[in-house]
Design an enzyme around this catalytic site. Sequence first.
Site, PDB file in Angstrom:
ATOM      1  N   GLY A  12       0.058  89.604  26.682  1.00 53.02           N
ATOM      2  CA  GLY A  12      -1.324  89.146  26.505  1.00 53.02           C
ATOM      3  C   GLY A  12      -2.220  90.330  26.235  1.00 53.02           C
ATOM      4  O   GLY A  12      -3.164  90.587  26.983  1.00 53.02           O
ATOM      5  N   GLY A  13      -1.919  91.040  25.122  1.00 53.03           N
ATOM      6  CA  GLY A  13      -2.628  92.290  24.851  1.00 53.03           C
ATOM      7  C   GLY A  13      -3.498  92.258  23.599  1.00 53.03           C
ATOM      8  O   GLY A  13      -3.986  93.297  23.175  1.00 53.03           O
ATOM      9  N   SER A  15      -6.341  90.457  23.128  1.00 48.41           N
ATOM     10  CA  SER A  15      -7.713  89.964  23.339  1.00 48.41           C
ATOM     11  C   SER A  15      -8.216  90.439  24.711  1.00 48.41           C
ATOM     12  O   SER A  15      -7.418  90.756  25.597  1.00 48.41           O
ATOM     13  CB  SER A  15      -7.682  88.422  23.295  1.00 48.41           C
ATOM     14  OG  SER A  15      -8.964  87.885  23.527  1.00 48.41           O
ATOM     15  N   GLY A  16      -9.523  90.508  24.841  1.00 50.69           N
ATOM     16  CA  GLY A  16     -10.166  90.706  26.137  1.00 50.69           C
ATOM     17  C   GLY A  16      -9.631  91.854  26.978  1.00 50.69           C
ATOM     18  O   GLY A  16      -9.510  93.001  26.500  1.00 50.69           O
ATOM     19  N   ILE A  17      -9.290  91.546  28.214  1.00 52.58           N
ATOM     20  CA  ILE A  17      -8.839  92.555  29.183  1.00 52.58           C
ATOM     21  C   ILE A  17      -7.531  93.214  28.714  1.00 52.58           C
ATOM     22  O   ILE A  17      -7.348  94.429  28.850  1.00 52.58           O
ATOM     23  CB  ILE A  17      -8.641  91.890  30.568  1.00 52.58           C
ATOM     24  CG1 ILE A  17      -9.996  91.441  31.142  1.00 52.58           C
ATOM     25  CG2 ILE A  17      -7.921  92.829  31.536  1.00 52.58           C
ATOM     26  CD1 ILE A  17      -9.899  90.461  32.312  1.00 52.58           C
ATOM     27  N   GLY A  18      -6.640  92.403  28.154  1.00 48.56           N
ATOM     28  CA  GLY A  18      -5.356  92.944  27.678  1.00 48.56           C
ATOM     29  C   GLY A  18      -5.558  93.950  26.561  1.00 48.56           C
ATOM     30  O   GLY A  18      -4.950  95.032  26.554  1.00 48.56           O
ATOM     31  N   SER A 135      -7.149  86.591  39.761  1.00 43.62           N
ATOM     32  CA  SER A 135      -8.554  86.216  39.569  1.00 43.62           C
ATOM     33  C   SER A 135      -9.186  85.999  40.929  1.00 43.62           C
ATOM     34  O   SER A 135      -8.545  85.459  41.830  1.00 43.62           O
ATOM     35  CB  SER A 135      -8.638  84.920  38.761  1.00 43.62           C
ATOM     36  OG  SER A 135      -9.975  84.444  38.756  1.00 43.62           O
ATOM     37  N   TYR A 148      -6.632  76.139  37.863  1.00 40.00           N
ATOM     38  CA  TYR A 148      -6.577  77.593  37.649  1.00 40.00           C
ATOM     39  C   TYR A 148      -6.452  78.330  38.980  1.00 40.00           C
ATOM     40  O   TYR A 148      -5.636  79.249  39.128  1.00 40.00           O
ATOM     41  CB  TYR A 148      -7.856  78.005  36.914  1.00 40.00           C
ATOM     42  CG  TYR A 148      -7.980  79.466  36.560  1.00 40.00           C
ATOM     43  CD1 TYR A 148      -7.375  79.975  35.423  1.00 40.00           C
ATOM     44  CD2 TYR A 148      -8.735  80.332  37.343  1.00 40.00           C
ATOM     45  CE1 TYR A 148      -7.517  81.308  35.070  1.00 40.00           C
ATOM     46  CE2 TYR A 148      -8.886  81.666  37.009  1.00 40.00           C
ATOM     47  CZ  TYR A 148      -8.276  82.153  35.865  1.00 40.00           C
ATOM     48  OH  TYR A 148      -8.418  83.476  35.520  1.00 40.00           O
TER      49      TYR A 148
HETATM   50  N1  LIG Z   1     -12.563  86.664  31.724  1.00 42.35           N
HETATM   51  C1  LIG Z   1     -12.672  86.375  33.006  1.00 42.35           C
HETATM   52  O1  LIG Z   1     -13.772  86.092  33.505  1.00 42.35           O
HETATM   53  C2  LIG Z   1     -11.448  86.433  33.904  1.00 42.35           C
HETATM   54  C3  LIG Z   1     -11.665  86.341  35.274  1.00 42.35           C
HETATM   55  C4  LIG Z   1     -10.562  86.380  36.119  1.00 42.35           C
HETATM   56  C5  LIG Z   1      -9.294  86.495  35.597  1.00 42.35           C
HETATM   57  N2  LIG Z   1      -9.110  86.574  34.249  1.00 42.35           N
HETATM   58  C6  LIG Z   1      -7.741  86.696  33.758  1.00 42.35           C
HETATM   59  O2  LIG Z   1      -7.653  87.817  32.902  1.00 42.35           O
HETATM   60  C7  LIG Z   1      -6.551  87.641  31.998  1.00 42.35           C
HETATM   61  C8  LIG Z   1      -7.007  88.005  30.605  1.00 42.35           C
HETATM   62  O3  LIG Z   1      -8.005  87.093  30.204  1.00 42.35           O
HETATM   63  P1  LIG Z   1      -9.255  87.502  29.306  1.00 42.35           P
HETATM   64  O4  LIG Z   1     -10.459  87.221  30.104  1.00 42.35           O
HETATM   65  O5  LIG Z   1      -9.067  88.827  28.717  1.00 42.35           O
HETATM   66  O6  LIG Z   1      -9.179  86.327  28.219  1.00 42.35           O
HETATM   67  P2  LIG Z   1      -8.686  86.270  26.698  1.00 42.35           P
HETATM   68  O7  LIG Z   1      -9.519  87.200  25.884  1.00 42.35           O
HETATM   69  O8  LIG Z   1      -8.685  84.830  26.372  1.00 42.35           O
HETATM   70  O9  LIG Z   1      -7.203  86.851  26.757  1.00 42.35           O
HETATM   71  C9  LIG Z   1      -6.118  86.097  27.213  1.00 42.35           C
HETATM   72  C10 LIG Z   1      -4.858  86.775  26.730  1.00 42.35           C
HETATM   73  O10 LIG Z   1      -3.719  86.046  27.213  1.00 42.35           O
HETATM   74  C11 LIG Z   1      -2.904  85.729  26.084  1.00 42.35           C
HETATM   75  N3  LIG Z   1      -2.184  84.489  26.325  1.00 42.35           N
HETATM   76  C12 LIG Z   1      -2.664  83.318  26.763  1.00 42.35           C
HETATM   77  N4  LIG Z   1      -1.688  82.428  26.842  1.00 42.35           N
HETATM   78  C13 LIG Z   1      -0.562  83.038  26.418  1.00 42.35           C
HETATM   79  C14 LIG Z   1       0.771  82.645  26.257  1.00 42.35           C
HETATM   80  N5  LIG Z   1       1.177  81.384  26.519  1.00 42.35           N
HETATM   81  N6  LIG Z   1       1.674  83.550  25.827  1.00 42.35           N
HETATM   82  C15 LIG Z   1       1.297  84.819  25.544  1.00 42.35           C
HETATM   83  N7  LIG Z   1       0.036  85.251  25.660  1.00 42.35           N
HETATM   84  C16 LIG Z   1      -0.878  84.369  26.093  1.00 42.35           C
HETATM   85  C17 LIG Z   1      -3.870  85.588  24.933  1.00 42.35           C
HETATM   86  O11 LIG Z   1      -3.208  85.650  23.701  1.00 42.35           O
HETATM   87  P3  LIG Z   1      -3.736  84.695  22.470  1.00 42.35           P
HETATM   88  O12 LIG Z   1      -5.169  85.106  22.252  1.00 42.35           O
HETATM   89  O13 LIG Z   1      -2.858  85.054  21.331  1.00 42.35           O
HETATM   90  O14 LIG Z   1      -3.608  83.290  22.949  1.00 42.35           O
HETATM   91  C18 LIG Z   1      -4.770  86.784  25.209  1.00 42.35           C
HETATM   92  O15 LIG Z   1      -4.157  87.973  24.795  1.00 42.35           O
HETATM   93  C19 LIG Z   1      -6.086  86.208  32.181  1.00 42.35           C
HETATM   94  O16 LIG Z   1      -4.929  86.188  32.993  1.00 42.35           O
HETATM   95  C20 LIG Z   1      -7.245  85.544  32.895  1.00 42.35           C
HETATM   96  O17 LIG Z   1      -6.853  84.450  33.664  1.00 42.35           O
HETATM   97  C21 LIG Z   1     -10.170  86.553  33.386  1.00 42.35           C
END
Ligand SMILES: NC(=O)c1ccc[n+]([C@@H]2O[C@H](COP(=O)([O-])OP(=O)(O)OC[C@H]3O[C@@H](n4cnc5c(N)ncnc54)[C@H](OP(=O)(O)O)[C@@H]3O)[C@@H](O)[C@H]2O)c1
Length: 249
Positions: A12-13, A15-18, A135, A148
């Site tokens: 998951g690299g 987008s976003g945090i990744g 989270s 979630y």
């Molecule tokens: N943003 C927040 O407020 C927040 C708060 C607490 C925890 N988190 C956690 O932080 C992590 C990263 O989220 P983010 O906020 O950076 O959101 P994001 O920008 O939506 O990134 C999510 C990442 O996970 C990947 N992903 C999702 N489903 C997948 C799958 N089935 N197989 C492989 N890759 C998958 C996405 O790839 P694709 O784009 O290709 O689908 C993307 O790279 C997540 O675990 C999320 O639950 C986020």
Amino acid sequence: MRFESKNVLVLGGNSGIGLASVKGFAAEGADVQFTGRNQQTIDEAMQAVPGTQGHQVDITDGAAMDALLADMQASGKTLDVLFINAGVGGFAPLREITEEQWDSIHSINLKSCVFAIQKALPLLGKGSSIVVTGSIGAHIAMAGNAMYAAAKNGLHAAMKVIAGELVSEGIRVNMVSPGPIDTPLLYRNPGVTGAQVDALREKMIESVPMHRMGQAEEVARAVLFLASDEASFITAANLCVDGGAMELR
Ligand SMILES: NC(=O)c1ccc[n+]([C@@H]2O[C@H](COP(=O)([O-])OP(=O)(O)OC[C@H]3O[C@@H](n4cnc5c(N)ncnc54)[C@H](OP(=O)(O)O)[C@@H]3O)[C@@H](O)[C@H]2O)c1
């Protein structure tokens, strides 16, 4: 350059945090491979961070995960860092939750994360480090967040057990738990409109003692710390990156 000549895999690299973490690891000398589902953003990430290698692999696709890791093993690679960050949101009040949604969120956010560790074990050894993304939502009773919260809470529990199992092998396992972070995640909730997300975002900001959303880079810095030798005496920890939201409520 904490990761010079280290091999890093970020699940998951793209987008976003990744993506912020991929950038951080690469900037500190790592050989970074990452996965995601969306080929376009994978390509964009590889362009944005030259030298990294992206793979279109859904974390729930066990065979594709096996193939990715087998390829790495065949090339003689071991992993110094495994960052399991793939995750999706999923808001729905109890009355509207469906089994399909529940299963999908648990498959991505919990089950597949645990099996990713199991599958990567042959590539991990003494001195390597695993970081998983949790989270603070796992520990806060936010209405509409049962699916979630339950999945991320399960991941927290699994992370601690796995950390205990791997400690004798010299493998550290830790969790980073973000609070509300400005990434595409919130806007990717199926069935939730942009206006609803904007309202939710305002509510989240109110709940953060620092009165703002966090940035992906602020979480990435915590990930890099936990993954690095600087955290050599830290395992089974859950580091919240949340502007004080968990502890100062
Ligand atoms: N943003 C927040 O407020 C927040 C708060 C607490 C925890 N988190 C956690 O932080 C992590 C990263 O989220 P983010 O906020 O950076 O959101 P994001 O920008 O939506 O990134 C999510 C990442 O996970 C990947 N992903 C999702 N489903 C997948 C799958 N089935 N197989 C492989 N890759 C998958 C996405 O790839 P694709 O784009 O290709 O689908 C993307 O790279 C997540 O675990 C999320 O639950 C986020």
